[in-house]
Design a protein around this motif. Structure first.
Motif, short mmCIF file in Angstrom:
data_model
loop_
_atom_site.label_atom_id
_atom_site.label_comp_id
_atom_site.label_asym_id
_atom_site.label_seq_id
_atom_site.Cartn_x
_atom_site.Cartn_y
_atom_site.Cartn_z
N ALA A 187 0.83 -1.21 0.00
CA ALA A 187 0.00 0.00 0.00
C ALA A 187 0.86 1.26 0.00
N ALA A 188 1.88 1.27 0.85
CA ALA A 188 2.75 2.44 0.92
C ALA A 188 3.53 2.62 -0.38
N SER A 190 2.55 1.70 -3.37
CA SER A 190 1.62 2.17 -4.39
C SER A 190 1.37 3.66 -4.25
N ARG A 191 1.21 4.13 -3.01
CA ARG A 191 1.00 5.57 -2.78
C ARG A 191 2.21 6.37 -3.23
N PRO A 222 2.51 10.87 -7.22
CA PRO A 222 1.05 10.84 -7.14
C PRO A 222 0.47 12.14 -7.66
#
Length: 226
Positions: A187-188, A190-191, A222
């Protein structure tokens, strides 16, 4: 002229064959690097003395096998290079690569400058941390950032991604728990803009133990995705 010194590990025909396969004409230069690691690397505290008997299999060949993952003529930045792993084996295995070694500690930086000069490699050595503005300005926008035994993936991504161009790749040599590490930090990562995360193995046909690499593509900051 380089000369392959006698060492018990190289007497193993499988090790010798792997070295010739991965390094080709540069196998003697790879042997010189191995000998420098086993001598100066140990004396200067960059390599543990217990590693000497497995310098080829655990270090030099293990790193060189990852060269297969890199596209032709790639620009490669090796962060936290330490004793030159994996950057120097990659440069020896692939003369088409443009390799830069990034290392903050002076004694390690000096070691890298010395061995790069000894081997006559067209490899740049930069002193600093990957996250330093000066380092980013000097080597940012690269195709590939490599590392080995530097940090967990979340921290590694924070240091590596600012050096990559969009579409560039993070290649981190890891151990058997690589898949678990990806899931823990997915998750981290991907962010942060790192996608297509996967574990790949290289050198299975050449080495007794294949090299495990975590691979991911940098998709841009992002909000600025392509």
């Amino acid at each position: 002229m380089f000369h392959v010194k006698h060492d018990a590990e190289f007497d193993n025909p499988d090790i010798a064959a792997a070295a010739h396969t991965l390094f080709g004409r540069r196998v003697e230069a790879a042997a010189t690097y191995r000998d420098f690691l086993a001598d100066a690397g140990v004396v200067r505290g960059l390599i543990g003395p217990r590693e000497v008997d497995q310098m080829w299999s655990r270090h030099v060949l293990n790193c060189a096998a990852a060269a297969e993952a890199i596209a032709a003529d790639g620009r490669v930045v090796d962060i936290g290079s330490g004793a030159g792993l994996p950057g120097i084996p990659l440069a020896l295995a692939r003369s088409d690569l443009r390799v830069t070694l990034v290392e903050p500690l002076l004694r390690r930086y000096e070691f890298l400058v010395e061995i790069v000069g000894m081997l006559g490699l067209d490899v740049e050595v930069v002193r600093g941390r990957a996250e330093d503005k000066e380092v980013i300005a000097a080597v940012g926008g690269t195709d590939v950032v490599t590392s080995r035994a530097v940090a967990p993936l979340d921290r590694l991504a924070r240091w590596s991604l600012p050096l990559l161009r969009p579409g560039g790749e993070l290649l981190a040599i890891k151990g058997s728990s690589a898949g678990e590490e990806i899931e823990k930090h997915r998750a981290a990562l991907s962010r942060a803009g790192l996608g297509d995360l996967r574990v790949e193995s290289f050198g299975a046909d050449t080495l007794a133990v294949a090299t495990t690499v975590v691979r991911g593509e940098y998709r841009g900051k992002p909000g600025k995705r392509r």
